[in-house]
Structure formats: C-alpha cells, structure tokens
Design a protein around this motif. Structure first.
Motif, PDB file in Angstrom:
ATOM      1  N   THR A 202     105.500  66.680 -63.597  1.00  0.00           N
ATOM      2  CA  THR A 202     106.141  67.509 -64.210  1.00  0.00           C
ATOM      3  C   THR A 202     105.984  68.518 -63.982  1.00  0.00           C
ATOM      4  O   THR A 202     106.652  69.792 -63.406  1.00  0.00           O
ATOM      5  N   LEU A 203     104.846  69.196 -64.644  1.00  0.00           N
ATOM      6  CA  LEU A 203     104.705  70.269 -64.475  1.00  0.00           C
ATOM      7  C   LEU A 203     104.037  70.691 -62.843  1.00  0.00           C
ATOM      8  O   LEU A 203     104.094  71.508 -62.651  1.00  0.00           O
ATOM      9  N   HIS A 204     103.802  69.485 -62.036  1.00  0.00           N
ATOM     10  CA  HIS A 204     103.968  69.902 -60.913  1.00  0.00           C
ATOM     11  C   HIS A 204     105.063  70.193 -59.657  1.00  0.00           C
ATOM     12  O   HIS A 204     105.067  71.222 -58.891  1.00  0.00           O
ATOM     13  N   GLU A 205     106.032  69.620 -60.207  1.00  0.00           N
ATOM     14  CA  GLU A 205     107.292  69.324 -59.577  1.00  0.00           C
ATOM     15  C   GLU A 205     107.971  70.494 -60.287  1.00  0.00           C
ATOM     16  O   GLU A 205     108.746  71.555 -59.355  1.00  0.00           O
ATOM     17  N   ALA A 206     107.258  71.389 -61.129  1.00  0.00           N
ATOM     18  CA  ALA A 206     107.657  73.074 -61.774  1.00  0.00           C
ATOM     19  C   ALA A 206     106.791  73.868 -60.503  1.00  0.00           C
ATOM     20  O   ALA A 206     106.961  75.063 -61.368  1.00  0.00           O
ATOM     21  N   GLY A 207     106.336  73.918 -60.215  1.00  0.00           N
ATOM     22  CA  GLY A 207     105.038  74.756 -59.840  1.00  0.00           C
ATOM     23  C   GLY A 207     103.771  75.179 -60.146  1.00  0.00           C
ATOM     24  O   GLY A 207     103.142  75.636 -60.015  1.00  0.00           O
ATOM     25  N   MET A 208     103.084  74.204 -60.863  1.00  0.00           N
ATOM     26  CA  MET A 208     102.439  74.458 -61.997  1.00  0.00           C
ATOM     27  C   MET A 208     100.786  73.947 -61.776  1.00  0.00           C
ATOM     28  O   MET A 208     101.344  73.129 -60.901  1.00  0.00           O
ATOM     29  N   SER A 209     100.053  74.269 -61.809  1.00  0.00           N
ATOM     30  CA  SER A 209      98.542  73.932 -61.232  1.00  0.00           C
ATOM     31  C   SER A 209      98.017  73.574 -62.792  1.00  0.00           C
ATOM     32  O   SER A 209      97.759  74.207 -63.742  1.00  0.00           O
ATOM     33  N   THR A 210      97.577  72.052 -62.006  1.00  0.00           N
ATOM     34  CA  THR A 210      96.176  71.616 -63.416  1.00  0.00           C
ATOM     35  C   THR A 210      95.708  70.522 -62.444  1.00  0.00           C
ATOM     36  O   THR A 210      94.571  69.892 -63.082  1.00  0.00           O
ATOM     37  N   VAL A 211      95.088  71.311 -61.491  1.00  0.00           N
ATOM     38  CA  VAL A 211      93.801  71.624 -60.573  1.00  0.00           C
ATOM     39  C   VAL A 211      93.583  69.628 -60.471  1.00  0.00           C
ATOM     40  O   VAL A 211      94.378  69.186 -59.904  1.00  0.00           O
ATOM     41  N   ASP A 212      92.456  69.638 -60.356  1.00  0.00           N
ATOM     42  CA  ASP A 212      91.991  68.232 -60.135  1.00  0.00           C
ATOM     43  C   ASP A 212      92.077  66.934 -61.207  1.00  0.00           C
ATOM     44  O   ASP A 212      91.923  65.715 -61.467  1.00  0.00           O
TER      45      ASP A 212
ATOM     46  N   VAL B 107      95.714  73.238 -67.686  1.00  0.00           N
ATOM     47  CA  VAL B 107      97.586  74.562 -67.015  1.00  0.00           C
ATOM     48  C   VAL B 107      96.940  75.125 -67.141  1.00  0.00           C
ATOM     49  O   VAL B 107      96.773  76.279 -67.742  1.00  0.00           O
ATOM     50  N   ILE B 108      96.743  76.092 -65.757  1.00  0.00           N
ATOM     51  CA  ILE B 108      95.561  76.838 -65.245  1.00  0.00           C
ATOM     52  C   ILE B 108      97.219  78.123 -65.010  1.00  0.00           C
ATOM     53  O   ILE B 108      97.791  78.107 -65.249  1.00  0.00           O
ATOM     54  N   ALA B 109      96.154  79.595 -65.358  1.00  0.00           N
ATOM     55  CA  ALA B 109      97.082  80.966 -65.939  1.00  0.00           C
ATOM     56  C   ALA B 109      96.745  81.473 -65.401  1.00  0.00           C
ATOM     57  O   ALA B 109      97.146  82.675 -64.826  1.00  0.00           O
ATOM     58  N   GLY B 110      94.684  81.638 -65.665  1.00  0.00           N
ATOM     59  CA  GLY B 110      94.755  82.689 -64.460  1.00  0.00           C
ATOM     60  C   GLY B 110      93.918  83.817 -64.923  1.00  0.00           C
ATOM     61  O   GLY B 110      92.275  83.368 -65.422  1.00  0.00           O
ATOM     62  N   SER B 111      93.584  84.996 -65.589  1.00  0.00           N
ATOM     63  CA  SER B 111      93.032  85.488 -65.646  1.00  0.00           C
ATOM     64  C   SER B 111      92.771  85.421 -67.463  1.00  0.00           C
ATOM     65  O   SER B 111      93.910  84.244 -68.266  1.00  0.00           O
ATOM     66  N   ASP B 112      91.571  85.748 -68.142  1.00  0.00           N
ATOM     67  CA  ASP B 112      91.889  85.324 -69.177  1.00  0.00           C
ATOM     68  C   ASP B 112      92.760  86.115 -70.001  1.00  0.00           C
ATOM     69  O   ASP B 112      92.734  84.811 -71.890  1.00  0.00           O
ATOM     70  N   THR B 113      93.158  87.237 -69.853  1.00  0.00           N
ATOM     71  CA  THR B 113      94.102  88.118 -70.101  1.00  0.00           C
ATOM     72  C   THR B 113      95.888  86.961 -70.367  1.00  0.00           C
ATOM     73  O   THR B 113      96.102  86.523 -71.341  1.00  0.00           O
ATOM     74  N   ALA B 114      95.585  86.219 -69.038  1.00  0.00           N
ATOM     75  CA  ALA B 114      96.771  84.934 -68.555  1.00  0.00           C
ATOM     76  C   ALA B 114      97.043  84.567 -69.852  1.00  0.00           C
ATOM     77  O   ALA B 114      97.995  83.998 -70.023  1.00  0.00           O
ATOM     78  N   ALA B 115      95.747  83.776 -70.196  1.00  0.00           N
ATOM     79  CA  ALA B 115      96.139  82.470 -70.325  1.00  0.00           C
ATOM     80  C   ALA B 115      96.150  82.890 -71.951  1.00  0.00           C
ATOM     81  O   ALA B 115      97.000  82.526 -72.663  1.00  0.00           O
ATOM     82  N   TYR B 116      95.837  83.812 -73.020  1.00  0.00           N
ATOM     83  CA  TYR B 116      95.680  84.526 -74.051  1.00  0.00           C
ATOM     84  C   TYR B 116      97.372  83.804 -74.033  1.00  0.00           C
ATOM     85  O   TYR B 116      98.139  83.975 -74.919  1.00  0.00           O
ATOM     86  N   ASP B 117      97.652  85.641 -73.051  1.00  0.00           N
ATOM     87  CA  ASP B 117      99.389  85.233 -72.993  1.00  0.00           C
ATOM     88  C   ASP B 117     100.668  84.509 -72.867  1.00  0.00           C
ATOM     89  O   ASP B 117     101.183  84.335 -73.769  1.00  0.00           O
ATOM     90  N   TYR B 118      99.709  83.539 -72.273  1.00  0.00           N
ATOM     91  CA  TYR B 118     100.278  82.258 -72.240  1.00  0.00           C
ATOM     92  C   TYR B 118     100.227  81.488 -73.245  1.00  0.00           C
ATOM     93  O   TYR B 118     101.460  80.939 -74.094  1.00  0.00           O
ATOM     94  N   ALA B 119      99.002  81.574 -73.774  1.00  0.00           N
ATOM     95  CA  ALA B 119      99.451  80.666 -75.338  1.00  0.00           C
ATOM     96  C   ALA B 119     100.131  81.169 -76.651  1.00  0.00           C
ATOM     97  O   ALA B 119     100.728  80.935 -77.669  1.00  0.00           O
ATOM     98  N   THR B 120      99.844  82.272 -75.963  1.00  0.00           N
ATOM     99  CA  THR B 120     100.501  83.234 -77.096  1.00  0.00           C
ATOM    100  C   THR B 120     101.957  82.799 -77.438  1.00  0.00           C
ATOM    101  O   THR B 120     103.075  82.514 -78.018  1.00  0.00           O
TER     102      THR B 120
END
Length: 403
Positions: free
Chosen positions: A318-328, A336-349
C-alpha cells in the motif's frame, strides 16, 4: 583541580546531547523520545497525554503483551517465588522456573541447551566476550546491533566490518585476515532498522570455507519469520544451521531478558565465562514466567505469525503504491523513509495529528538523508487498524511533501 573545573571538562559531552535533542524537540508536540504511553491491554492503541492513538512503533510482534494468559502466569510466579531472586544464577539465584524456561527455549530453537540472560544486550555482550578475545578475529555486518558491536569491542578481539548483507565482501575480509585463533562472523537475522533478512545460506557457505563460526542474533526474527516464527533457519527451510543462536525475550516475547541456544558444551562454557550472566542478578520470576507462557502460546498459535507476515506485505504494498519508500524491508519491521532528521520529526508530528504513532529514527542510528519512522506490524493490530494506519501515513507524507 577543583570540582567546578573538573565538571567543565565534561560539559562539551553533556552539551552535545542537550543541544541535539533541543534542535529536534523544540516544541512539546515534537517530543518523541522518552514519552510515557499508557498502552491498552486488549488493542494496539495507546494514550498519550489524553489522546488515544494507534501505536505503530511497538515491538510486541505477537500481540501478547496484554494477553491474560501471560499476565496470569506472571502473577502466579510472583505468588510462588516473590518479586525477585536471591542473587546471581551461579549462587542462590537459580530457580526451577529458570530451568523450565531454558528447556523451552532450547526446544524452540532446536538446540541441546539454552541460557537466559537479564537482557538481550547482556546476552550479546556476554556471549561474544566468552567466545573471542585477544588473538581472535570477529567479522560483523555494518548494520549489526549496538550490543554486538559493544561486545566485540569489549572482547579485545580484532574487529573487522563488512558491507551490509554483502557476502562477497565478507569473503574478501575473511581471506585477507590471518587464519589464526577463533574466527567468528556475527549477523542479525532481521535488521531492526531496515527490516531485511540476512542471506543465511550464503553466509554459512563462506564461513565453512574460511574456518569461521557463525553467530546469529534472532532478536527481530523470533515470532516474525519462518512458517511458525522459529526464525532464520526455518525461514530458509532448515537448509543450513548456525553455530550460535541468540535473541531477546522482550520483543515478540513480551517480557525481559535474552537467550542463547547451542550445544551443551557451549552453554556450560557460557555459564562460567559470560561475565554479564555470571555477575548479574537472575531474571525475575514474573519475567521468566511471562516469557515461558508466551513461548508456549506462540507454538500453539502459529496463526499469529501468519497474520504478521501477510499484513506486513499488504502494508508495504500500500505504501509503495502511494510512492513511499520502505527500502529493503521484507518483514514486520517497516521503515518509512522521510529524509532528513528534521523531516522525520516533522512527519512524526503530523502523523500523531492524524491519529497514529510512528516514532522517528535519526542519525547516527541511520545514514544521512535516510531518517525514517520505524514501523512494526503486530498481531495486536487488526486489518482495519492497518488500513487506517496506511492511510494516515500516506496522508501525513503528502502534508509533509514526502510524496
């Protein structure tokens, strides 16, 4: 030197983590570390500051943390043995309950005997230190758990790292190293950050060709991979066998402690040579009984494992079909990859705002620009929970411009 001057030398180290955390958790709603959750016993939901949220980063893979059978077993053990033991296992700390648990672990792992430590961390550090030392060489995967790395450093053995899941690179490392002393290769079965699986069959072949023992940490594999949750050997249809097998009792098995399983001779050696075992208090009665009952439930109810495997695959798709990365990822651990450290915290929030708890993992635990939410699919989740979670993660990713 006065006390003030002495403390001033420590200040830079204190400042590093103080400033690092402040840079990410600069508002109360961005706090993700050391948060107190009140988890519901009969669901995958948790209360955080009065808000009911779906927990998607917990490690009770089998959904047994609140199971009444497990709770009752722990209560019965406290009634029988009290709240603690009388010392280390070698002296007054052993009980029949420990022996019963170790026999069950050995049976589950398909080994002659097993030994239970106070934690999975202690099991790794103690086992490595008892097997290798100065004059020996240990080869570890770049992504091996910190407890493996620390055990290797403390052992005094020569430590050589190889690229993650790269058997060819390991073979070159083995060929280049002196063929003297004990040679030990250590890998995780399932890697806790990426959720991928070690290439066991190829690793075994390389180890055999280069006079090396193979040790595997099953921390995130027990109850998760293999047709009935017995880990990496079962996952590869028992084509090969490892020399030293260990794991935890605090993830799929909802208790505390770590375990090592192997030959009777190996376990006898560890009892006297593994320092974290020999010099630590025995595992408490409640924890021992909870682990024992959970292992028995796992063997009676393999459908829990089947659910985890099927729903993890569906969730990732489901996540892949939406264009999200779950690496291997190929297991219940889904980064669930967000990118930078700040981006990961933004995403969690934003995810919390949308009803789900997905906790961020940032550098140095993961590579630069691969900060992520580390998600775990469990048997406590329902299919409806996981559909809701996938929608929430996708919606939040769009709000954060991750996709």
């Amino acid at each position: 030197m006065n006390a003030s001057a002495a403390w001033s030398r420590l200040e830079p180290k204190l400042a590093y983590f103080r400033d690092r955390v402040r840079s990410l958790e600069y508002e109360p709603n961005r706090k993700n570390s050391f948060v107190a959750y009140t988890v519901e016993r009969d669901s995958a939901y948790a209360d955080q500051d009065g808000q009911r949220l779906l927990m998607m980063s917990g490690y009770s893979y089998l959904g047994l943390a609140g199971d009444e059978r497990v709770v009752s077993a722990a209560k019965a053990a406290v009634d029988r043995y009290g709240t603690g033991n009388h010392g280390v296992r070698a002296l007054a700390g052993s009980t029949p309950l420990h022996e019963e648990l170790e026999a069950e672990v050995a049976k589950f792992a398909g080994r002659e005997q097993a030994l239970v430590f106070g934690s999975g961390y202690a099991a790794n550090v103690g086992t490595v230190g008892a097997i290798v030392g100065p004059g020996d060489t240990v080869f570890i995967d770049k992504y091996d758990h910190a407890s493996i790395v620390d055990g290797c450093k403390l052992s005094g053995a020569t430590v050589t790292r190889f690229r993650h899941n790269d058997v060819a690179h390991l073979e070159r490392r083995l060929a280049a190293a002196p063929d003297t002393g004990v040679r030990l290769v250590i890998v995780d079965s399932v890697y806790s950050m990426d959720g991928d699986i070690a290439p066991l069959v190829d690793l075994r072949k390389v180890c055999d060709a280069h006079n090396a023992l193979l040790m595997v940490d099953e921390a995130h594999a027990l109850g998760v991979i293999g047709a009935t949750g017995k880990g990496i050997e079962e996952h590869f249809d028992y084509e090969v066998k490892v020399d030293v097998k260990l794991g935890t009792l605090s993830k799929a098995i909802p208790s505390m402690g770590g375990w090592v399983a192997g030959s009777a001779e190996l376990i006898h050696h560890l009892k006297y040579a593994a320092r974290p075992f020999l010099f630590s208090a025995a595992l408490g009665p409640a924890q021992s009984a909870a682990a024992l009952e959970s292992l028995r439930i796992l063997q009676r109810e393999p459908e829990r494992v089947e659910f985890i495997q099927q729903e993890s695959e569906r969730f990732r798709t489901t996540l892949h079909e939406a264009g999200m990365s779950t690496v291997d990822s190929e297991t219940a651990v889904v980064p669930v990859i967000a990118g930078s450290d700040t981006a990961a915290y933004d995403y969690a929030t934003v995810c919390r705002k949308n009803g789900v708890i997905g906790l961020p993992v940032v550098t140095p635990a993961v590579p630069n620009d691969l900060a992520r939410l580390r998600i775990a699919i469990t048997a406590a989740h329902t299919k409806a929970d996981l559909e809701f979670a996938a929608e929430a993660f996708i919606k939040s990713a769009r709000e954060c411009r991750i996709i």
